[in-house]
Design an enzyme around this catalytic site. Structure first.
Site, PDB file in Angstrom:
ATOM      1  N   SER A  39      -3.353  12.422  -7.505  1.00 45.12           N
ATOM      2  CA  SER A  39      -2.186  13.304  -7.436  1.00 45.12           C
ATOM      3  C   SER A  39      -2.423  14.480  -8.371  1.00 45.12           C
ATOM      4  O   SER A  39      -2.071  14.445  -9.547  1.00 45.12           O
ATOM      5  CB  SER A  39      -0.910  12.548  -7.825  1.00 45.12           C
ATOM      6  OG  SER A  39       0.217  13.391  -7.713  1.00 45.12           O
ATOM      7  N   ILE A  71      -0.940   5.101  -8.181  1.00 46.56           N
ATOM      8  CA  ILE A  71      -1.836   6.140  -8.671  1.00 46.56           C
ATOM      9  C   ILE A  71      -2.367   7.037  -7.559  1.00 46.56           C
ATOM     10  O   ILE A  71      -3.076   8.009  -7.802  1.00 46.56           O
ATOM     11  CB  ILE A  71      -2.987   5.471  -9.448  1.00 46.56           C
ATOM     12  CG1 ILE A  71      -3.541   6.384 -10.529  1.00 46.56           C
ATOM     13  CG2 ILE A  71      -4.103   5.014  -8.520  1.00 46.56           C
ATOM     14  CD1 ILE A  71      -4.048   5.632 -11.714  1.00 46.56           C
ATOM     15  N   LYS A  90      -6.001  -3.544   4.101  1.00 44.71           N
ATOM     16  CA  LYS A  90      -5.262  -3.809   2.865  1.00 44.71           C
ATOM     17  C   LYS A  90      -5.469  -5.267   2.505  1.00 44.71           C
ATOM     18  O   LYS A  90      -5.063  -6.175   3.247  1.00 44.71           O
ATOM     19  CB  LYS A  90      -3.768  -3.510   3.065  1.00 44.71           C
ATOM     20  CG  LYS A  90      -2.925  -3.734   1.813  1.00 44.71           C
ATOM     21  CD  LYS A  90      -3.222  -2.706   0.722  1.00 44.71           C
ATOM     22  CE  LYS A  90      -2.286  -2.890  -0.476  1.00 44.71           C
ATOM     23  NZ  LYS A  90      -2.528  -1.889  -1.532  1.00 44.71           N
ATOM     24  N   PRO A 112      -3.678  16.837  -3.636  1.00 41.51           N
ATOM     25  CA  PRO A 112      -2.500  17.515  -4.182  1.00 41.51           C
ATOM     26  C   PRO A 112      -1.293  16.589  -4.244  1.00 41.51           C
ATOM     27  O   PRO A 112      -1.059  15.785  -3.333  1.00 41.51           O
ATOM     28  CB  PRO A 112      -2.258  18.666  -3.194  1.00 41.51           C
ATOM     29  CG  PRO A 112      -3.576  18.873  -2.514  1.00 41.51           C
ATOM     30  CD  PRO A 112      -4.200  17.515  -2.433  1.00 41.51           C
TER      31      PRO A 112
END
Length: 244
Positions: free
Chosen positions: A171, A13, A37, A200
């Site tokens: 996005s 996503i 992470k 973007p």
């Protein structure tokens, strides 16, 4: 805010590129950044993971990965199938605290969505954020269906007693359709939190220097950026959709 957890309303996503953009914008303000992470799945040992990719795009950040499991599955299942110990929420919280002692900002990127299981006890990223006492940023899709998944994710955050810093569209299309344009105004009330950025589409393919130069404009000041995402600014982005 020295520790910020980054989750999403689903997988693929834009969490990693969003994390990189926040890191790049923060670095340009002269602050130190670490990217953690919590659990990397779906990659072999020698392949660069999400933390490394965020570091490649953002620049001089400290990157850390707590565990890696080869199959592209939820962390708990991936750990079980690999015969490896799972990542516990306390480990994530402790690693974030250790990094925060030597960095101005620590970005903790989850795996998949907020309530994906990390271990056999059903613990999730929400449990790790609660133990860390850290707020959570939610990365969302742009188009049709995002209002429901965003509302569900932020409802889950509140049910865990967590603060939602805001939402970022991971996005944003070059040619947004009607649903995406209308969502600029509808996402904040759906989330109960402000819209803090539009990344973007395709930004992850930019050369690092171009990515780092552009990143601040994609984000609101709350995330270290220079972009403007108030109601009037959003209306200027999509006047026809928001006026109808």
């Amino acid at each position: 805010m020295s520790v910020l957890f980054v989750t999403g309303t689903g997988t693929e996503i834009g969490k990693t590129v969003t994390t990189a953009a926040i890191a790049a914008a923060t670095l340009r303000r002269g602050r130190s950044v670490a990217v953690l992470k919590a659990a990397q799945t779906g990659l072999a040992v020698d392949e660069p993971g999400d933390a490394a990719e965020a570091g490649r795009l953002a620049g001089a950040v400290t990157v850390c990965e707590l565990a890696r499991f080869p199959e592209p599955l939820a962390p708990a299942t991936a750990a079980l199938r690999a015969g490896l110990p799972p990542v516990r929420p306390q480990e994530i919280a402790e690693a974030a605290a250790k990094l925060a002692a030597s960095h101005d900002l620590v970005l903790v990127e989850g795996a998949g969505g907020l309530l994906v299981r990390f271990d056999d006890e059903g613990n999730t990223l929400a449990d790790a954020a609660r133990m860390a006492g850290a707020p959570v940023l939610v990365v969302v899709q742009a188009g049709l269906g995002t209002l429901n998944t965003t509302a569900l994710t932020t409802l889950a955050l509140r049910s865990h007693g967590l603060d939602c810093t805001g939402v970022v569209v991971g996005s944003w299309p070059a040619e947004p359709d009607l649903a995406a344009r209308c969502n600029l105004g509808d996402l904040p009330p759906a989330a109960g939190a402000p819209l803090l950025g539009l990344i973007p589409e395709g930004s992850g393919a930019l050369p690092p220097d171009a990515f780092q130069a552009a990143a601040p404009g994609w984000l609101a000041p709350e995330l270290g950026g220079s972009g403007a995402f108030g109601p009037a600014d959003l209306a200027a982005l999509a006047p026809a959709a928001l006026a109808s």
